[in-house]
Scaffold this active site. Structure first.
Site, PDB file in Angstrom:
ATOM      1  N   GLU A  56     -57.095  75.338   3.984  1.00 22.52           N
ATOM      2  CA  GLU A  56     -57.964  76.255   4.699  1.00 22.52           C
ATOM      3  C   GLU A  56     -59.141  76.222   4.992  1.00 22.52           C
ATOM      4  O   GLU A  56     -59.338  76.476   3.931  1.00 22.52           O
ATOM      5  CB  GLU A  56     -56.804  77.315   4.012  1.00 22.52           C
ATOM      6  CG  GLU A  56     -55.103  77.567   3.780  1.00 22.52           C
ATOM      7  CD  GLU A  56     -54.916  77.933   4.626  1.00 22.52           C
ATOM      8  OE1 GLU A  56     -55.176  79.189   5.385  1.00 22.52           O
ATOM      9  OE2 GLU A  56     -53.582  78.330   4.795  1.00 22.52           O
TER      10      GLU A  56
ATOM     11  N   HIS B 208     -52.066  74.060  11.810  1.00 21.83           N
ATOM     12  CA  HIS B 208     -50.545  75.073  11.551  1.00 21.83           C
ATOM     13  C   HIS B 208     -49.344  75.473  13.151  1.00 21.83           C
ATOM     14  O   HIS B 208     -48.302  74.787  12.873  1.00 21.83           O
ATOM     15  CB  HIS B 208     -50.941  75.911  10.803  1.00 21.83           C
ATOM     16  CG  HIS B 208     -49.598  77.070   9.656  1.00 21.83           C
ATOM     17  ND1 HIS B 208     -49.510  77.616   9.453  1.00 21.83           N
ATOM     18  CD2 HIS B 208     -48.221  75.808   9.992  1.00 21.83           C
ATOM     19  CE1 HIS B 208     -48.655  77.426   8.378  1.00 21.83           C
ATOM     20  NE2 HIS B 208     -47.551  76.700   8.790  1.00 21.83           N
TER      21      HIS B 208
ATOM     22  N   ASP C   4     -52.302  79.355  13.904  1.00 25.49           N
ATOM     23  CA  ASP C   4     -53.843  79.106  13.309  1.00 25.49           C
ATOM     24  C   ASP C   4     -54.041  77.481  13.179  1.00 25.49           C
ATOM     25  O   ASP C   4     -52.368  76.659  13.434  1.00 25.49           O
ATOM     26  CB  ASP C   4     -53.894  79.070  11.708  1.00 25.49           C
ATOM     27  CG  ASP C   4     -52.837  79.348  11.068  1.00 25.49           C
ATOM     28  OD1 ASP C   4     -51.359  79.700  11.304  1.00 25.49           O
ATOM     29  OD2 ASP C   4     -53.288  78.320   9.951  1.00 25.49           O
TER      30      ASP C   4
HETATM   31 ZN   LIG Z   1     -51.609  78.501   8.325  1.00 26.63          ZN
END
Ligand SMILES: [Zn+2]
Length: 277
Positions: free
Chosen positions: A146, A184, A194
């Site tokens: 992330e 993703h 994303d």
């Molecule tokens: Zn994601």
């Protein structure tokens, strides 16, 4: 005087112990993590044969014999995300409360600091429902990264530099193929945007993580089927518009409408060849 001296000594002792305390803002969740991994040790040390029955319900004879030749399963994909949150602290909170049920192996701060939250060999809850090629349980075979970014801003140079260093280490440690560094959005085109059109996939491809189209593009041959090409790259084409948008978020970026221009088709044909070489 002596009494005061003792009081000062006592205060200094308290300050010293507090400064050495292992407790920090995440002491409770770190202990939770440790206890949970102990439970997994019990699970993987079980030496019981599977209890199997045939179609008539009769028990199939089985036994346990431990082999001496085995290892630990390794991740084979990297999934890149943006957090869609406003700060690193907000994301760390999201990933350290059980009610959210989400996590990632790594979070990269705007400063470039890398926060490691799940051991690479364990399963983080970052990819969810989706499909890439024939892989449906992506959490079981991937590392989730992330990047602290609200979804509407460029990534920082420090973040991308740290990401490149992290990806190099993961690629070497687990022998992850170049094609298996995806976003993703690629895995879950109907649900997730994303890491979005700001993400520098071209830079990543130049370093051997994922692919990017060549500068000079050929026209696709007659009969080129864009749905099959998207499917062979890995996209779930059951919703073709979602697949096209996901492809364009990744490989076109300047326009993410669900239509394919001639330039988009040229890019698709070029990228398709890289994924199927
Ligand atoms: Zn994601």
């Amino acid at each position: 005087m002596v009494k005061n001296g003792r009081a000062v000594y006592f205060c200094l002792l308290i300050i010293f112990l507090a400064s050495c305390s292992p407790k920090g803002p995440y002491a409770v969740t770190n202990k939770y993590y440790k206890d949970k991994t102990k439970g997994f040790v019990t699970t993987i040390q079980k030496q019981l044969p599977d209890s199997l029955t045939d179609s008539t319900g009769r028990l199939i004879p089985s036994q346990w014999v431990g082999t001496v030749n085995f290892g630990i399963r390794k991740p084979n994909f990297v999934i890149i995300h943006f957090t869609a949150q406003d700060s690193l602290q907000q994301t760390l909170k999201t990933f350290t409360i059980t009610s959210t049920q989400v996590s990632a192996h790594y979070v990269i701060a705007k400063s470039g600091e890398v926060v490691h939250m799940v051991n690479d060999y364990l399963r983080a809850n970052h990819a969810g429902v989706g499909k890439w090629g024939s892989v449906t349980d992506m959490n079981s075979c991937s590392i989730g990264i992330e990047i602290d970014n609200n979804g509407n801003e460029p990534f920082t140079t420090a973040q991308i530099n740290s990401l490149l260093a992290l990806l190099a280490q993961l690629k070497t440690n687990y022998n992850i193929p170049q094609a298996n560094f995806i976003g993703h959005q690629d895995f879950a085109p109907k649900r997730k945007p994303d890491p979005g059109p700001f993400f520098p996939w071209k830079t990543l491809a130049q370093h051997g993580f994922g692919y990017w189209s060549d500068d000079i593009l050929e026209l696709p041959p007659d009969g080129f089927d864009y749905t099959i090409a998207l499917k062979l790259i890995g996209y779930d084409t059951r919703d073709i518009n979602a697949a096209i948008v996901a492809f364009k978020r990744h490989f076109v970026q300047t326009d993410i409408s669900p239509t394919l221009t001639q330039l988009d088709l040229n890019v698709l044909y070029n990228v398709y060849q890289k994924y199927n070489q």
